[in-house]
Design a protein around this motif. Structure first.
Motif, PDB file in Angstrom:
ATOM      1  N   THR A  50       0.906  -1.171  -0.129  1.00  0.00           N
ATOM      2  CA  THR A  50       0.150  -0.104   0.163  1.00  0.00           C
ATOM      3  C   THR A  50       1.020   1.318  -0.133  1.00  0.00           C
ATOM      4  OG1 THR A  50      -1.844  -1.015   1.125  1.00  0.00           O
ATOM      5  CG2 THR A  50      -1.879   1.330   1.333  1.00  0.00           C
ATOM      6  N   HIS A  51       1.935   1.180   0.892  1.00  0.00           N
ATOM      7  CA  HIS A  51       2.799   2.586   1.073  1.00  0.00           C
ATOM      8  C   HIS A  51       3.477   2.750  -0.503  1.00  0.00           C
ATOM      9  CE1 HIS A  51       3.574   1.230   5.453  1.00  0.00           C
ATOM     10  NE2 HIS A  51       2.430   1.863   5.177  1.00  0.00           N
ATOM     11  N   SER A  87       2.391   1.813  -3.291  1.00  0.00           N
ATOM     12  CA  SER A  87       1.307   2.245  -4.457  1.00  0.00           C
ATOM     13  C   SER A  87       0.885   3.707  -4.214  1.00  0.00           C
ATOM     14  CB  SER A  87       0.022   1.488  -4.113  1.00  0.00           C
ATOM     15  OG  SER A  87       0.357  -0.243  -4.658  1.00  0.00           O
ATOM     16  N   LEU A  88       0.836   4.178  -3.024  1.00  0.00           N
ATOM     17  CA  LEU A  88       0.562   5.539  -2.750  1.00  0.00           C
ATOM     18  C   LEU A  88       1.583   6.344  -3.136  1.00  0.00           C
ATOM     19  CD1 LEU A  88      -0.934   5.121   0.903  1.00  0.00           C
ATOM     20  CD2 LEU A  88      -1.789   5.722  -1.081  1.00  0.00           C
ATOM     21  N   HIS A 147       1.350   9.192  -6.272  1.00  0.00           N
ATOM     22  CA  HIS A 147       1.777  10.703  -6.258  1.00  0.00           C
ATOM     23  C   HIS A 147       3.026  11.044  -7.009  1.00  0.00           C
ATOM     24  CE1 HIS A 147       1.053  14.192  -4.122  1.00  0.00           C
ATOM     25  NE2 HIS A 147       2.329  14.428  -3.814  1.00  0.00           N
ATOM     26  N   ILE A 172       0.343  11.073   3.093  1.00  0.00           N
ATOM     27  CA  ILE A 172       0.931   9.335   2.845  1.00  0.00           C
ATOM     28  C   ILE A 172       1.756   9.217   3.758  1.00  0.00           C
ATOM     29  CG2 ILE A 172       2.076   8.379   1.010  1.00  0.00           C
ATOM     30  CD1 ILE A 172       0.624  10.029  -1.170  1.00  0.00           C
ATOM     31  N   VAL A 198       0.495   7.891   6.905  1.00  0.00           N
ATOM     32  CA  VAL A 198      -0.005   6.446   6.876  1.00  0.00           C
ATOM     33  C   VAL A 198       1.189   5.486   6.989  1.00  0.00           C
ATOM     34  CG1 VAL A 198      -0.803   4.695   5.079  1.00  0.00           C
ATOM     35  CG2 VAL A 198      -1.924   6.952   5.365  1.00  0.00           C
TER      36      VAL A 198
END
Length: 290
Positions: free
Chosen positions: A136-137, A139-140, A144, A209, A212
């Protein structure tokens, strides 16, 4: 389907994700593995876990970014668009490597955790959770980067994080001591400082981001602390004394600037342990300079 065959299928999915070189496909496989496959599996016997030797390495490394020595990564000004993008790219690279670290830990050391602690399933689940969150990290951050006109692979990167994983491939205890408790824990210190710099650029999406990432990384370091102390106790080792010896063995300095004490305490370090490490490092820094 017998439990043994189910286990074989499960580990095939793990190694497939680990070997995959395409970052987006790796993320897709990891997400499916954790979200869909893991809830269906029970690993209870030693035979449910693969036998992995230190020499075995299945890690899929993409053709880009080009990997160079840390000293050879070009220095770019954070004040420029390219330099700022390079900073975010470096974060994406860390997160991509961390996906592999989570997968490798589960695959490589699940059998050891079962053999030594009788908790192979819990260990594998923890590290596959790490891989899922790192997916997830990545991908975020990569998404961006796209908004800035860049993508993962556009800048050079170094393999320092993975080199430590390779150096500790022979021992679950050393891996737990050094990768989550040292390398990943550095991110707890560095992230708030970086967020302040990014906020000055008014890129609040990137700041969120990193919120998270920081929250999840506290959990990842906590996982490393948990297994390090469990293994130390099982082996009859003094966790603090032996950790000091490992720092000397690998010539590692933990604290590099501001120390995020609150985050480290949440991640399972004690204040006594942090004070101990700080004192040890004053001696270690002199030793490394020799």
């Amino acid at each position: 389907m017998t439990a043994l065959y189910a286990a074989q299928d499960f580990w095939y999915a793990v190694t497939t994700a680990l070997q995959t070189t395409d970052p987006l496909e790796k993320c897709r496989l990891v997400n499916h593995l954790y979200d869909e496959l893991l809830p269906q599996i029970k690993l209870t016997e030693l035979s449910d876990f693969p036998e992995v030797t230190p020499q075995m390495d299945l890690t899929g490394i993409p053709e880009k970014p080009i990997l160079v020595a840390p000293k050879d990564v070009p220095k770019r000004s954070f004040a420029t668009e390219e330099g700022y993008a390079a900073t975010l790219h470096a974060i994406a690279h860390i997160e991509f490597n961390a996906i592999n670290l989570g997968l490798d830990a589960a695959w490589r050391f699940g059998r050891n955790a079962q053999q030594e602690l009788g908790e192979g399933m819990a260990f594998a689940k923890d590290w596959l959770r790490v891989a899922r969150e790192e997916s997830t990290h990545f991908s975020l951050v990569n998404a961006h980067l796209h908004t800035l006109g860049y993508q993962y692979g556009d800048f050079e990167a170094h393999a320092g994080l993975w080199e430590m994983a390779q150096a500790t491939a022979h021992d679950i205890w050393e891996r737990m001591a050094l990768v989550p408790r040292v390398l990943e824990a550095r991110g707890l210190d560095a992230t708030p400082v970086l967020q302040e710099k990014i906020a000055q650029r008014k890129d609040m999406a990137a700041v969120k981001i990193l919120d998270v990432i920081l929250t999840d990384e506290i959990g990842h370091v906590y996982i490393g602390n948990h297994w390090y102390h469990a293994l130390s106790a099982k082996r009859g080792l003094d966790a603090m004394k032996c950790f000091t010896e490992l720092l000397h063995k690998y010539r590692i300095v933990i604290f590099k600037g501001v120390i995020n004490t609150d985050a480290r305490l949440q991640a399972g370090f004690t204040q006594h342990e942090l004070d101990w490490i700080y004192e040890v490092e004053q001696t270690l820094k002199s030793y490394i300079k020799q």
